[in-house]
Every structure is written in structure tokens, then in C-alpha cells.
Design an enzyme around this catalytic site. Structure first.
Site, short mmCIF file in Angstrom:
data_model
loop_
_atom_site.label_atom_id
_atom_site.label_comp_id
_atom_site.label_asym_id
_atom_site.label_seq_id
_atom_site.Cartn_x
_atom_site.Cartn_y
_atom_site.Cartn_z
N GLY A 101 0.93 -1.12 -0.41
CA GLY A 101 -0.01 0.47 0.16
C GLY A 101 0.83 1.18 -0.03
O GLY A 101 0.44 2.34 -0.91
N GLN A 176 0.59 7.55 4.70
CA GLN A 176 0.32 7.35 3.41
C GLN A 176 -0.50 8.49 2.34
O GLN A 176 0.01 8.70 1.57
CB GLN A 176 -0.42 5.72 2.84
N ASP A 327 0.84 -0.17 12.97
CA ASP A 327 1.02 -1.61 12.63
C ASP A 327 1.17 -2.27 13.36
O ASP A 327 1.08 -3.45 13.03
CB ASP A 327 2.28 -1.27 11.84
N LYS A 354 -6.07 -2.56 6.72
CA LYS A 354 -4.78 -2.61 5.98
C LYS A 354 -4.26 -4.12 5.25
O LYS A 354 -5.17 -4.49 4.76
CB LYS A 354 -4.00 -3.14 7.25
N ARG A 403 1.95 -8.85 8.78
CA ARG A 403 2.22 -8.86 10.43
C ARG A 403 1.21 -9.90 10.83
O ARG A 403 1.90 -10.80 12.94
CB ARG A 403 1.54 -7.32 11.09
C1 S3P Z 1 2.30 3.70 5.65
C2 S3P Z 1 1.65 4.02 7.33
C3 S3P Z 1 0.70 3.78 7.49
C4 S3P Z 1 1.47 1.86 7.56
C5 S3P Z 1 1.94 1.91 6.44
C6 S3P Z 1 2.99 2.74 6.20
C7 S3P Z 1 3.38 4.64 5.33
O1 S3P Z 1 -0.53 3.34 6.83
O2 S3P Z 1 0.41 1.05 8.29
O3 S3P Z 1 2.79 0.26 7.48
O4 S3P Z 1 5.02 4.59 5.20
O5 S3P Z 1 3.45 5.55 5.67
P1 S3P Z 1 -2.01 4.65 6.67
O6 S3P Z 1 -0.89 5.97 5.83
O7 S3P Z 1 -2.54 4.00 5.58
O8 S3P Z 1 -2.07 4.61 8.16
#
Ligand code: S3P
Length: 448
Positions: A101, A176, A327, A354, A403
Site C-alpha cells: 500500500g 500514506q 502496525d 490494512k 504482520r
Molecule cells: C505507512 C503508513 C501506515 C502504515 C504502513 C506504512 C507509511 O499506513 O500502516 O505500514 O509508510 O506511510 P496508513 O497511512 O494507511 O495509516
């Protein structure tokens, strides 16, 4: 499933004391950002300690597809020859982000203000996850996305011809989404602003400053306001990636629940937007210390010392801390299973979107292992059984989620009967050396 499509069933069993040092790999979030910002700078960015997991390698492959040169020098050292902001070339193939993601959302942002078209796809897990949270704000810059229902992948993103800057309030606490907007803002004229009610990880802001962009962080009515001045000339950097606190969480939690354990996990990044798990564990009575605390490359770092903690107590986890440990809830729920009393986790709706629905995946597996769990849309409660009280004996489904896989392997290190997984393949996305690292500590984890 592994990236090659074959499931890897695994098992963990009650183990003797975990001892020694655990050198976990580089931080996943920082590794993605180093590659992407390196690709947007002109000249050579040098990265040491890059996480060579499948997720980050997907970002590296994508940066090559957009025209940057990414060279692997061995021993986790890479260089990136970037093309400059707005310099991305149009990829001539679909960009496949696998399970990641972070790759797809950050890269969509990075290309959204360049007039090129790109088709993004991923594995079955990624293609189920919500993307409108990113494509909606990118549309405000002038980008257009055409995806499947619910805005899901595969989707085509057409970058804006004449991007305009954006002021955007995050509807969900997501680094993100914040990062996608800031990266899009790099090639828009004027000031792009992101407002977040809850502080999410700030690696993008820190690293953008390192690359020479003007990024200000202020406060408005209790919310965090991040302002980026568009169209900076990004200067290539030397980046030493700290080791990942989200990976450190697994050996640390394993040591807390396994009798007689005493381990050291050196050089862990302890950015306050990431360290919520460790504070929570201490509140539960964990014997966990920060040794040799220092600053490296603009990020706080320490060595973590974790020892077996027989008197863990269930607590109400502060929901204000959720973003800083988002996480880590799966492995926290494993520790909670070995605590006395209930551990209450609220304000965690994001866990449902997630790599898997993490509340459902953990609740199902924990119940199968003899632990009582209650759940609602944005909360769950684990009723701990105390040290030695978890039966195990279950086979759990990992749902393409690294995870979930690692959390249940940790659970099985102190259960009466072994814990079995349908598929440990996804562990390679973030922690490719998990098995040898845990084995070297003395953990009994095997493929079956
Ligand atoms: C991340 C943000 C988180 C996290 C992911 C990594 C990042 O996601 O769960 O493992 O590197 O910006 P979200 O932005 O969806 O919360």
C-alpha cells in the site's frame, strides 16, 4: 503466499529462553521514501541500510519504470540517479506494487502532477484496499483516476497537465495519504497544505527537508498543519536508514512472553510518531529499556533491551496513541493474551483496511488458540490468560498479511501446543530475515 504464488505453511512451538542480539532490517517507511525522493532529485542519492523486502523492491522497480536509475551495490546499499521533480517518464508497462500500500499510494502522489498516464495494480490483498482516500485529494491537483468500484486497483491515473496547489484536511489518520498529497505538491506551483487531526508518522516531512524542500509544520486549533512550497530543486542526499521499530516489535514481544529471555535489538528508529507500542508495553509492565539513546540522520535511535516479563497486566491503550503504533496492534494483542486482565484497544478502525482486516484476522486466530476476544467496528478487547495460560493448537489464516503471520508465530513461542499458519510467505514483504533472526535467538519456528 510468497511472491511466487506458493503458500508456505509454518509452525512455532514453545521455546526456551531467547538470547542474543537481533539485527532487524531497515525501516520500511523510510526506505520507500528514500527511493522515491531520490528518484525526484537531480543527481545521485546514496542509501545505506535499505530494507530489501518485497514491498520496498516494488518501489525500486517502479522508480526504474518512471525513468530513475536504481543501482544495488550489495549489502543493502543502493544509489538512485533521479530525474528531478516533474521529470518522471511514462512507464510502458503496468506498475505492479505487489502487497504494498505504501508503494502505490506514495507513487500515485509522486506522479499525479506530471502529465503522464500510469496503470497500477497489486496482489489480491492490495487490490481489495481503498484507494479513493488518495485519488480524491489527487483529483484536487487536477489528476484523474479510473479504477474499479470503490476506487480500487487496478486503476489508471492520469497526471495533471496544469497542476494547482491544494489545501487538504485528512479524513482518516493516514501517513500514506498525507505523503501522497505532499509528493504531489512538489510539482504544483505555490503552497500545498495538509491538515491532520492526529499526528501520523512524519518521515516524509523530515526527509523532504533533508532534500532541500521548504516544509513548515504548525498548529491550528489542535491540528497539525504541514505547508510545502512547490517546485523545489531537490538535492540528492546520503541516507542511512534506521532499523525498523515495526520489525523490532516481533523479537521484542517474543522475548517478553518467552520464559528466561533477554535480548538486545540495536539501532532502532524511535521517532515519536512510531514508538507508541514500546510505551504501551512498558505501561503493561514489560521489562523493556532504551539503551544508548542518540540521534542519527535526523531520527532518534536507541538499542532496545527486552527481557521476559512474567507479570504483564492488561491496560486500556490510549486511543490518542493509535497512529503511532497502528502496525503494532496485531503483535500487541499477542502480548495481551499473556497478560493478566483485559487489554482494551479503541479508535482503531484503520486496522480493518490494512493488508487484511487485522481485527478480524487476529480475533479469529486468538479465539482458535483459546483466548477470548470481543470486537466492534473500531475497537477490540483481548482477555488475557496470564503467563502459561494460552493453549494454542490452532491453525490460523494469514490473509496475505505479513504482520498477522509474524504475530501468530510469536504467539506460538509460549503456547502449550504449537501454532500453525496456512502461509508465512507474506513475511518476505517486510522482514525477509525473520526466520533466521528468530532462530538465532532460540525461537522454534519452522516451515512444514
Ligand atoms: C505507512 C503508513 C501506515 C502504515 C504502513 C506504512 C507509511 O499506513 O500502516 O505500514 O509508510 O506511510 P496508513 O497511512 O494507511 O495509516
Amino acid at each position: 503466499m510468497s511472491s511466487h504464488g506458493t503458500a508456505i505453511p509454518m509452525l512455532s512451538r514453545k521455546s526456551g529462553p531467547l538470547r542474543g542480539e537481533a539485527h532487524v532490517p531497515g525501516d520500511k517507511s523510510i526506505s520507500h521514501r528514500a527511493l522515491i525522493l531520490g528518484a525526484l532529485a537531480v543527481g545521485e542519492t546514496r542509501i545505506t541500510g535499505l530494507l530489501e523486502g518485497e514491498d520496498v523492491l516494488a518501489t525500486a522497480a517502479a522508480m526504474r519504470a518512471f525513468g530513475a536509475e536504481v543501482i544495488d551495490h550489495g549489502r543493502a546499499e543502493y544509489s538512485v540517479h533521479g530525474v528531478g521533480t516533474g521529470g518522471f517518464a511514462e512507464p510502458d508497462q503496468v506498475v505492479d506494487c505487489g502487497n504494498s500500500g505504501t508503494s502505490v499510494r506514495l507513487i500515485m502522489g509522486a506522479m499525479a502532477t506530471t502529465p503522464i498516464a500510469t496503470t497500477f495494480t497489486g496482489d489480491a490483498s492490495l487490490n481489495r484496499r481503498p484507494m479513493a482516500r488518495v485519488t480524491d485529494p489527487l483529483a484536487l491537483f487536477g489528476a484523474r483516476a479510473h479504477g474499479r468500484s470503490g476506487g480500487r486497483l487496478p486503476l489508471v491515473l492520469m497526471g495533471a497537465e496544469a497542476p494547482v496547489p491544494v489545501r487538504y484536511t485528512l479524513p482518516v489518520p493516514s501517513a500514506q495519504v498525507k505523503s501522497a498529497v505532499l509528493l504531489a505538491g512538489l510539482n504544483a506551483p505555490g503552497e500545498t497544505q495538509v491538515i491532520e487531526a492526529e499526528a501520523t508518522r512524519d518521515h516524509t516531512e523530515r526527509m523532504l527537508r533533508g532534500f532541500g524542500a521548504a516544509v513548515e509544520t504548525g498548529e491550528e486549533g489542535g491540528a497539525r498543519v504541514i505547508t510545502l512550497s512547490g517546485q523545489p530543486e531537490l538535492r540528492p542526499q546520503r541516507i542511512a536508514v534506521p532499523r525498523d521499530p515495526s520489525s523490532a516489535a516481533f523479537p521484542v514481544c517474543a522475548a517478553l512472553i518467552t520464559e528466561g529471555s533477554d535480548i538486545l535489538v540495536p539501532n532502532i528508529g524511535l521517532n515519536p510518531t512510531r514508538a507508541g507500542l514500546f510505551e504501551t508495553l512498558r505501561e503493561m509492565g514489560a521489562d523493556l529499556a532504551y539503551e544508548n539513546a542518540r540521534e542519527e540522520g535526523g531520527e532518534p535511535v536507541a538499542d532496545l533491551r527486552a527481557r521476559f516479563s512474567p507479570e504483564l497486566k492488561g491496560i486500556e491503550v490510549d486511543p490518542a496513541r493509535a497512529a503511532s503504533m497502528i502496525d503494532e496492534y496485531p503483535v500487541l494483542s499477542v502480548v495481551a493474551a499473556y497478560a493478566e486482565g483485559a487489554t482494551v484497544m479503541r479508535g482503531v478502525k484503520e486496522l480493518r483496511v490494512k493488508e487484511s482486516d487485522r481485527i478480524a484476522a487476529m480475533a479469529t486466530g486468538l479465539r482458535a488458540a483459546g483466548v477470548e476476544v470481543e470486537e466492534g467496528e473500531d475497537w477490540w478487547i483481548v482477555h488475557g490468560r496470564g503467563h502459561g495460560g494460552v493453549r494454542g493448537g490452532a491453525t490460523v489464516a494469514t490473509h496475505l498479511d505479513h504482520r498477522i503471520a509474524m504475530s501468530f508465530l510469536v504467539l506460538g513461542l509460549a503456547t502449550a501446543e504449537p501454532v500453525t499458519l496456512d502461509d508465512g510467505g507474506p513475511i518476505a514483504t517486510s522482514f525477509p530475515v525473520f526466520e533466521p533472526l528468530m532462530a538465532a535467538l532460540g525461537a522454534e519456528i519452522e516451515r512444514i
